[in-house]
Write an enzyme that holds these catalytic residues in place. Structure first.
Site, PDB file in Angstrom:
ATOM      1  N   SER A   1      49.935  41.901  23.757  1.00 34.02           N
ATOM      2  CA  SER A   1      49.919  40.993  25.005  1.00 34.02           C
ATOM      3  C   SER A   1      50.688  41.109  25.594  1.00 34.02           C
ATOM      4  CB  SER A   1      49.686  39.690  24.407  1.00 34.02           C
ATOM      5  OG  SER A   1      50.222  38.459  25.631  1.00 34.02           O
TER       6      SER A   1
ATOM      7  N   TYR B   1      51.072  31.372  21.591  1.00 28.60           N
ATOM      8  CA  TYR B   1      50.431  33.200  21.648  1.00 28.60           C
ATOM      9  C   TYR B   1      51.911  33.942  21.971  1.00 28.60           C
ATOM     10  CZ  TYR B   1      47.516  35.748  24.858  1.00 28.60           C
ATOM     11  OH  TYR B   1      47.205  37.145  24.705  1.00 28.60           O
TER      12      TYR B   1
HETATM   13  P1  NAP Z   1      37.510  35.871  25.813  1.00 28.11           P
HETATM   14  O1  NAP Z   1      36.654  36.983  26.652  1.00 28.11           O
HETATM   15  O2  NAP Z   1      38.626  34.451  26.076  1.00 28.11           O
HETATM   16  O3  NAP Z   1      37.865  37.025  24.190  1.00 28.11           O
HETATM   17  C1  NAP Z   1      37.784  36.690  23.296  1.00 28.11           C
HETATM   18  C2  NAP Z   1      37.160  36.775  21.993  1.00 28.11           C
HETATM   19  O4  NAP Z   1      37.347  36.555  21.034  1.00 28.11           O
HETATM   20  C3  NAP Z   1      35.494  36.270  22.084  1.00 28.11           C
HETATM   21  O5  NAP Z   1      35.040  37.048  21.684  1.00 28.11           O
HETATM   22  C4  NAP Z   1      35.665  34.969  21.068  1.00 28.11           C
HETATM   23  O6  NAP Z   1      35.085  34.810  20.602  1.00 28.11           O
HETATM   24  C5  NAP Z   1      36.958  35.272  20.156  1.00 28.11           C
HETATM   25  N1  NAP Z   1      37.659  34.444  19.161  1.00 28.11           N
HETATM   26  C6  NAP Z   1      38.212  33.203  19.939  1.00 28.11           C
HETATM   27  N2  NAP Z   1      38.451  32.584  19.028  1.00 28.11           N
HETATM   28  C7  NAP Z   1      37.717  33.072  17.574  1.00 28.11           C
HETATM   29  C8  NAP Z   1      37.286  32.795  16.259  1.00 28.11           C
HETATM   30  N3  NAP Z   1      38.134  31.485  15.206  1.00 28.11           N
HETATM   31  N4  NAP Z   1      36.747  33.158  15.469  1.00 28.11           N
HETATM   32  C9  NAP Z   1      35.907  34.757  16.185  1.00 28.11           C
HETATM   33  N5  NAP Z   1      35.896  34.555  16.736  1.00 28.11           N
HETATM   34  C10 NAP Z   1      36.940  34.937  17.723  1.00 28.11           C
HETATM   35  O7  NAP Z   1      39.630  36.933  26.514  1.00 28.11           O
HETATM   36  P2  NAP Z   1      39.771  38.427  26.053  1.00 28.11           P
HETATM   37  O8  NAP Z   1      41.033  38.471  27.621  1.00 28.11           O
HETATM   38  O9  NAP Z   1      38.679  39.358  25.828  1.00 28.11           O
HETATM   39  O10 NAP Z   1      40.841  38.663  24.978  1.00 28.11           O
HETATM   40  C11 NAP Z   1      40.682  39.195  23.529  1.00 28.11           C
HETATM   41  C12 NAP Z   1      42.490  39.720  23.157  1.00 28.11           C
HETATM   42  O11 NAP Z   1      42.500  40.305  24.254  1.00 28.11           O
HETATM   43  C13 NAP Z   1      42.664  38.378  22.561  1.00 28.11           C
HETATM   44  O12 NAP Z   1      43.301  38.100  21.512  1.00 28.11           O
HETATM   45  C14 NAP Z   1      43.826  38.034  23.770  1.00 28.11           C
HETATM   46  O13 NAP Z   1      44.958  37.228  23.851  1.00 28.11           O
HETATM   47  C15 NAP Z   1      44.189  39.545  24.094  1.00 28.11           C
HETATM   48  N6  NAP Z   1      44.217  39.868  25.645  1.00 28.11           N
HETATM   49  C16 NAP Z   1      43.572  39.577  27.061  1.00 28.11           C
HETATM   50  C17 NAP Z   1      44.691  39.331  28.292  1.00 28.11           C
HETATM   51  C18 NAP Z   1      43.797  38.918  29.060  1.00 28.11           C
HETATM   52  O14 NAP Z   1      43.968  39.253  30.489  1.00 28.11           O
HETATM   53  N7  NAP Z   1      42.048  38.923  29.218  1.00 28.11           N
HETATM   54  C19 NAP Z   1      45.506  39.321  28.003  1.00 28.11           C
HETATM   55  C20 NAP Z   1      46.372  40.057  27.362  1.00 28.11           C
HETATM   56  C21 NAP Z   1      46.268  39.751  25.661  1.00 28.11           C
HETATM   57  P3  NAP Z   1      33.815  33.736  21.248  1.00 28.11           P
HETATM   58  O15 NAP Z   1      33.014  33.501  22.848  1.00 28.11           O
HETATM   59  O16 NAP Z   1      32.897  32.493  20.191  1.00 28.11           O
HETATM   60  O17 NAP Z   1      35.012  32.619  21.531  1.00 28.11           O
END
Ligand code: NAP
Length: 257
Positions: A149, A162
């Site tokens: 991140s 986080y």
């Molecule tokens: P998202 O759409 O909320 O996706 C998160 C994913 O993680 C979903 O598939 C979610 O499943 C899964 N997950 C969460 N808790 C879980 C658990 N207990 N067991 C199994 N799966 C679980 O968010 P995203 O933005 O794509 O995030 C993906 C990664 O990128 C994360 O690590 C996040 O911190 C990182 N990130 C995102 C951003 C951004 O701007 N979007 C920036 C920096 C880093 P469910 O759908 O079932 O909840």
């Protein structure tokens, strides 16, 4: 394509949290580059499965709640049974909880740190054991990609667990690279900037905050999960065999500002 160092034909990947957002973007990008993919998560990943299969690749769904280490052994066993081996692991599943540091609860600390860092480590350990063995037999390199991140580098605000977890992911990426580089494994991370997903839905919906964010991004737009997919294909490929312990920002220039 023979000789193309970015080609992933015949490779098998495991992507956690692949039903939506960045995980889906990465799974589809790996499939476009030629990989079969195990989709691991707590929600059904049928849409991602269909997108991977539309690229002519195999996709298997593995159901697991990754907030504890309990399912780790079973997840790895299921992936090996379905796909034979794991060449690429993408640790993408992650959550965020927002609250003032003065009021932050132990529950919001534990669930975020456990999901984003503890389970990431123990899943990587389990897959790493397989990769070390497979690499010594086949000579092919395993590739581990952690999703970090901007808060691997910056402090953030109102997201203490986080920030701690993603800073930890950065440290673990370097530690594992140090330990496993000579064992046939590359360990790197991608640090996404502001990407339009469920994770940032609240920020996108806040007109004022969304405008401030875009004004600060040199690229002048939110990132798309496909932007992260391209970086993942690179790190998963032979082209990145000499890249170790690196945290690749894919942020439209946010950190350069
Ligand atoms: P998202 O759409 O909320 O996706 C998160 C994913 O993680 C979903 O598939 C979610 O499943 C899964 N997950 C969460 N808790 C879980 C658990 N207990 N067991 C199994 N799966 C679980 O968010 P995203 O933005 O794509 O995030 C993906 C990664 O990128 C994360 O690590 C996040 O911190 C990182 N990130 C995102 C951003 C951004 O701007 N979007 C920036 C920096 C880093 P469910 O759908 O079932 O909840």
């Amino acid at each position: 394509m023979a000789g193309n160092p970015f080609d992933l034909t015949g490779r098998t990947a495991m992507v956690t949290g692949a039903n939506t957002g960045i995980g889906q973007g990465i799974a589809v990008a790996l499939a476009k580059a030629g990989a079969n993919v195990a989709l691991v998560g707590r929600s059904a990943a049928s849409e991602t499965q269909a997108l991977v299969e539309a690229e002519g690749r195999r996709a298997v769904q593995i159901s697991a709640d990754l907030s504890s280490t309990a399912p780790v052994g079973d997840v790895v066993a299921q992936a090996l049974e379905a796909l034979g081996r794991i060449d690429i692991l993408v640790n993408n599943a992650g959550i965020i909880r927002r609250e003032d540091a003065l009021d932050f609860s132990e529950e919001d600390w534990d669930v975020v740190v456990d999901t984003n860092m503890k389970v990431l480590f123990f899943l990587t350990q389990a897959v790493g054991r397989h990769m070390v063995e497979w690499s010594s037999q086949s000579g092919s390199r395993g590739k581990i990609i952690n999703i970090a991140s901007m808060l691997t580098f910056q402090g953030g605000i109102r997201v203490p667990s986080y920030t701690a977890s993603k800073s930890g992911v950065g440290g673990l990426t370097k530690l594992l690279a140090n330990e496993w580089a000579t064992k046939g494994i590359n360990v790197n991370a991608i640090a996404p900037g502001y990407i339009a997903t469920n994770n940032t839905a609240a920020l996108q919906a806040d007109e004022n905050r969304a405008r401030q964010i875009i004004e600060r991004i040199p690229e002048g737009r939110w990132g798309d999960p496909a932007d992260i997919g391209g970086a993942a294909v690179f790190l998963a490929s032979k082209a990145a065999d000499y890249v170790q312990g690196h945290i690749l920002a894919v942020d439209g220039g946010w950190l350069a500002r």
